[in-house]
Write a protein that holds these residues in place. Structure first.
Motif, PDB file in Angstrom:
ATOM      1  N   PHE A 133      11.304  -0.267 -15.583  1.00 12.88           N
ATOM      2  CA  PHE A 133      11.186   0.521 -14.363  1.00 12.88           C
ATOM      3  C   PHE A 133      12.484   0.493 -13.555  1.00 12.88           C
ATOM      4  O   PHE A 133      12.934  -0.546 -13.125  1.00 12.88           O
ATOM      5  CB  PHE A 133      10.052  -0.021 -13.500  1.00 12.88           C
ATOM      6  CG  PHE A 133       8.796  -0.333 -14.267  1.00 12.88           C
ATOM      7  CD1 PHE A 133       8.210   0.626 -15.080  1.00 12.88           C
ATOM      8  CD2 PHE A 133       8.217  -1.590 -14.194  1.00 12.88           C
ATOM      9  CE1 PHE A 133       7.055   0.342 -15.796  1.00 12.88           C
ATOM     10  CE2 PHE A 133       7.068  -1.890 -14.891  1.00 12.88           C
ATOM     11  CZ  PHE A 133       6.480  -0.922 -15.707  1.00 12.88           C
ATOM     12  N   LYS A 134      13.043   1.688 -13.352  1.00  6.36           N
ATOM     13  CA  LYS A 134      14.259   1.799 -12.540  1.00  6.36           C
ATOM     14  C   LYS A 134      13.940   2.320 -11.140  1.00  6.36           C
ATOM     15  O   LYS A 134      14.699   2.130 -10.201  1.00  6.36           O
ATOM     16  CB  LYS A 134      15.240   2.761 -13.213  1.00  6.36           C
ATOM     17  CG  LYS A 134      15.624   2.333 -14.601  1.00  6.36           C
ATOM     18  CD  LYS A 134      16.966   1.672 -14.638  1.00  6.36           C
ATOM     19  CE  LYS A 134      17.468   1.519 -16.075  1.00  6.36           C
ATOM     20  NZ  LYS A 134      17.007   0.298 -16.731  1.00  6.36           N
ATOM     21  N   GLY A 135      12.791   3.012 -11.016  1.00  5.20           N
ATOM     22  CA  GLY A 135      12.378   3.572  -9.733  1.00  5.20           C
ATOM     23  C   GLY A 135      10.878   3.795  -9.727  1.00  5.20           C
ATOM     24  O   GLY A 135      10.184   3.559 -10.728  1.00  5.20           O
ATOM     25  N   LEU A 136      10.357   4.274  -8.608  1.00  2.00           N
ATOM     26  CA  LEU A 136       8.920   4.466  -8.460  1.00  2.00           C
ATOM     27  C   LEU A 136       8.363   5.473  -9.472  1.00  2.00           C
ATOM     28  O   LEU A 136       7.232   5.324  -9.943  1.00  2.00           O
ATOM     29  CB  LEU A 136       8.604   4.935  -7.034  1.00  2.00           C
ATOM     30  CG  LEU A 136       8.958   3.949  -5.909  1.00  2.00           C
ATOM     31  CD1 LEU A 136       8.696   4.589  -4.545  1.00  2.00           C
ATOM     32  CD2 LEU A 136       8.166   2.651  -6.045  1.00  2.00           C
ATOM     33  N   LYS A 137       9.161   6.466  -9.821  1.00  2.00           N
ATOM     34  CA  LYS A 137       8.695   7.500 -10.759  1.00  2.00           C
ATOM     35  C   LYS A 137       8.469   6.950 -12.162  1.00  2.00           C
ATOM     36  O   LYS A 137       7.787   7.569 -12.984  1.00  2.00           O
ATOM     37  CB  LYS A 137       9.691   8.661 -10.796  1.00  2.00           C
ATOM     38  CG  LYS A 137      11.050   8.318 -11.333  1.00  2.00           C
ATOM     39  CD  LYS A 137      11.944   9.527 -11.346  1.00  2.00           C
ATOM     40  CE  LYS A 137      13.333   9.321 -11.867  1.00  2.00           C
ATOM     41  NZ  LYS A 137      13.752   8.047 -12.351  1.00  2.00           N
ATOM     42  N   ASP A 138       9.025   5.779 -12.448  1.00  2.00           N
ATOM     43  CA  ASP A 138       8.895   5.174 -13.777  1.00  2.00           C
ATOM     44  C   ASP A 138       7.610   4.363 -13.936  1.00  2.00           C
ATOM     45  O   ASP A 138       7.316   3.885 -15.037  1.00  2.00           O
ATOM     46  CB  ASP A 138      10.089   4.264 -14.074  1.00  2.00           C
ATOM     47  CG  ASP A 138      11.404   5.005 -14.041  1.00  2.00           C
ATOM     48  OD1 ASP A 138      11.440   6.159 -14.516  1.00  2.00           O
ATOM     49  OD2 ASP A 138      12.388   4.444 -13.537  1.00  2.00           O
ATOM     50  N   LEU A 139       6.857   4.207 -12.862  1.00  2.00           N
ATOM     51  CA  LEU A 139       5.648   3.374 -12.906  1.00  2.00           C
ATOM     52  C   LEU A 139       4.496   4.148 -13.546  1.00  2.00           C
ATOM     53  O   LEU A 139       3.659   4.739 -12.877  1.00  2.00           O
ATOM     54  CB  LEU A 139       5.278   2.917 -11.487  1.00  2.00           C
ATOM     55  CG  LEU A 139       6.303   1.995 -10.805  1.00  2.00           C
ATOM     56  CD1 LEU A 139       5.875   1.701  -9.376  1.00  2.00           C
ATOM     57  CD2 LEU A 139       6.467   0.699 -11.595  1.00  2.00           C
ATOM     58  N   LYS A 140       4.462   4.111 -14.868  1.00  2.00           N
ATOM     59  CA  LYS A 140       3.429   4.813 -15.629  1.00  2.00           C
ATOM     60  C   LYS A 140       2.725   3.828 -16.555  1.00  2.00           C
ATOM     61  O   LYS A 140       3.351   2.972 -17.169  1.00  2.00           O
ATOM     62  CB  LYS A 140       4.052   5.956 -16.451  1.00  2.00           C
ATOM     63  CG  LYS A 140       4.783   6.986 -15.601  1.00  2.00           C
ATOM     64  CD  LYS A 140       5.491   8.011 -16.463  1.00  2.00           C
ATOM     65  CE  LYS A 140       6.254   9.016 -15.609  1.00  2.00           C
ATOM     66  NZ  LYS A 140       7.002   9.997 -16.444  1.00  2.00           N
ATOM     67  N   GLY A 141       1.400   3.956 -16.647  1.00  2.00           N
ATOM     68  CA  GLY A 141       0.622   3.097 -17.527  1.00  2.00           C
ATOM     69  C   GLY A 141       0.708   1.624 -17.164  1.00  2.00           C
ATOM     70  O   GLY A 141       0.700   0.758 -18.040  1.00  2.00           O
ATOM     71  N   ILE A 142       0.773   1.342 -15.865  1.00  2.00           N
ATOM     72  CA  ILE A 142       1.011  -0.031 -15.421  1.00  2.00           C
ATOM     73  C   ILE A 142      -0.272  -0.759 -15.023  1.00  2.00           C
ATOM     74  O   ILE A 142      -1.296  -0.146 -14.746  1.00  2.00           O
ATOM     75  CB  ILE A 142       1.972  -0.061 -14.211  1.00  2.00           C
ATOM     76  CG1 ILE A 142       1.383   0.764 -13.053  1.00  2.00           C
ATOM     77  CG2 ILE A 142       3.341   0.427 -14.599  1.00  2.00           C
ATOM     78  CD1 ILE A 142       2.085   0.570 -11.739  1.00  2.00           C
ATOM     79  N   LYS A 143      -0.168  -2.083 -14.995  1.00  2.00           N
ATOM     80  CA  LYS A 143      -1.179  -2.937 -14.395  1.00  2.00           C
ATOM     81  C   LYS A 143      -0.626  -3.353 -13.031  1.00  2.00           C
ATOM     82  O   LYS A 143       0.410  -4.019 -12.960  1.00  2.00           O
ATOM     83  CB  LYS A 143      -1.428  -4.172 -15.251  1.00  2.00           C
ATOM     84  CG  LYS A 143      -2.037  -3.879 -16.609  1.00  2.00           C
ATOM     85  CD  LYS A 143      -2.251  -5.158 -17.392  1.00  2.00           C
ATOM     86  CE  LYS A 143      -2.862  -4.877 -18.757  1.00  2.00           C
ATOM     87  NZ  LYS A 143      -3.061  -6.128 -19.545  1.00  2.00           N
ATOM     88  N   ALA A 144      -1.278  -2.907 -11.975  1.00  2.00           N
ATOM     89  CA  ALA A 144      -0.782  -3.165 -10.623  1.00  2.00           C
ATOM     90  C   ALA A 144      -1.676  -4.151  -9.890  1.00  2.00           C
ATOM     91  O   ALA A 144      -2.857  -4.306 -10.223  1.00  2.00           O
ATOM     92  CB  ALA A 144      -0.692  -1.853  -9.836  1.00  2.00           C
ATOM     93  N   GLY A 145      -1.102  -4.803  -8.899  1.00  2.00           N
ATOM     94  CA  GLY A 145      -1.871  -5.735  -8.089  1.00  2.00           C
ATOM     95  C   GLY A 145      -1.533  -5.575  -6.624  1.00  2.00           C
ATOM     96  O   GLY A 145      -0.405  -5.199  -6.278  1.00  2.00           O
ATOM     97  N   THR A 146      -2.492  -5.831  -5.752  1.00  2.41           N
ATOM     98  CA  THR A 146      -2.266  -5.829  -4.316  1.00  2.41           C
ATOM     99  C   THR A 146      -3.357  -6.665  -3.655  1.00  2.41           C
ATOM    100  O   THR A 146      -4.254  -7.172  -4.337  1.00  2.41           O
ATOM    101  CB  THR A 146      -2.248  -4.399  -3.750  1.00  2.41           C
ATOM    102  OG1 THR A 146      -1.759  -4.412  -2.409  1.00  2.41           O
ATOM    103  CG2 THR A 146      -3.636  -3.783  -3.762  1.00  2.41           C
ATOM    104  N   GLN A 147      -3.279  -6.826  -2.333  1.00  2.00           N
ATOM    105  CA  GLN A 147      -4.253  -7.662  -1.632  1.00  2.00           C
ATOM    106  C   GLN A 147      -5.509  -6.879  -1.268  1.00  2.00           C
ATOM    107  O   GLN A 147      -5.440  -5.710  -0.890  1.00  2.00           O
ATOM    108  CB  GLN A 147      -3.634  -8.240  -0.366  1.00  2.00           C
ATOM    109  CG  GLN A 147      -4.580  -9.141   0.424  1.00  2.00           C
ATOM    110  CD  GLN A 147      -3.883  -9.852   1.562  1.00  2.00           C
ATOM    111  OE1 GLN A 147      -2.882 -10.518   1.373  1.00  2.00           O
ATOM    112  NE2 GLN A 147      -4.400  -9.713   2.769  1.00  2.00           N
TER     113      GLN A 147
END
Length: 263
Positions: A133-147
């Motif tokens: 990932f170089k930028g936000l547009k590259d965030l594809k097919g990801i496992k994300a986490g938040t509170q």
């Protein structure tokens, strides 16, 4: 354009609510008791968190303590689970929520906010050695986490491509532990919090360029407590004018991010 319109409407609603404060007895009650009880998540650096010795510190801590000093009341901190913080406010477990709480149209239906005192935003944090990932547009097919219960949940929806998996954590430190271990690909977090965590662990994480969203922080009160909210707002306005807020901001962020003219 839509994001800007929502932000402007939210701020205008906040301003209107502040102007509407009347003699409802909420300030008189706090003044008589001699204390202002504030609800917070005490694991939210640099806004409010525990040091190794258990002492509660942070930007919001210093700002609220200064307000208490100006008003002549003691500040009492009441840690609470962030997921149910508004319910706890309505249940009168404390007088207000002061903990880097983002002003949103949804929350404004449930609580009465002060004017924004900081303009924050959501960012994406990845492992320092991450090369996909170089930028936000590259965030594809990801496992994300938040509170849980955070504005990060809404920010994730604003990504160009929805994550294939979203995990909610009790707090951001736990999310970052999973990120470091490779169990998730990215943590969506408040800008001030993310930068603080990264600074304390150099070489572990990095921030992708750009902000997912811009979000104002406000102090939240019960809808009926207009008098108390108005008194706190008057004090915050005075602190901005006399430089007290700027001084506290520089202590925690190395710059003044409390100037409304720069929002």
């Amino acid at each position: 354009m839509k994001k800007t319109l929502v932000l402007c409407l939210t701020v205008l609603l906040s301003l209107a609510a502040v102007c509407a404060f009347a003699g409802d007895g909420s300030w008189e009650r706090v003044k008589k008791e001699g204390k202002l009880v504030i609800g917070l998540d005490d694991a939210f650096p640099p806004m409010g968190y525990r040091q190794a010795d258990g002492k509660l510190v942070g930007f919001d801590i210093d700002a609220a303590e200064e307000v208490g000093k100006c008003l002549g009341v003691k500040i009492v901190w009441q840690p609470t689970a962030w997921e149910g913080v508004i319910h706890s406010l309505d249940a009168k477990k404390f007088d207000c929520i002061w903990n880097g709480m983002t002003i949103t149209p949804e929350r404004a239906k449930e609580v009465a906010f002060t004017k924004p005192y900081i303009m924050d935003g959501q960012i994406a944090v990845v492992n320092f050695k991450e090369k996909r990932f170089k930028g936000l547009k590259d965030l594809k097919g990801i496992k994300a986490g938040t509170q849980k219960g955070s504005s990060g949940l809404e920010a994730v929806k604003k990504l160009a491509t929805p994550p294939k998996e979203l995990k909610e954590y009790e707090d951001y430190p736990k999310a970052l532990l999973d990120l470091e271990a490779g169990r998730i690909d990215v943590v969506v977090v408040d800008n001030v919090t993310g930068r603080d965590m990264i600074a304390k662990r150099p070489g572990k994480f990095k921030i992708l360029p750009g902000m997912i969203s811009k979000e104002p922080f406000g102090v939240a009160f019960r809808k009926d407590d207009n008098g108390l909210r108005g008194k706190v707002q008057q004090t915050l306005d005075k602190m901005v004018k006399d430089g007290s807020m700027a001084k506290i901001s520089r202590k925690w962020f190395a710059e003044d991010i409390t100037n409304p003219k720069k929002f």
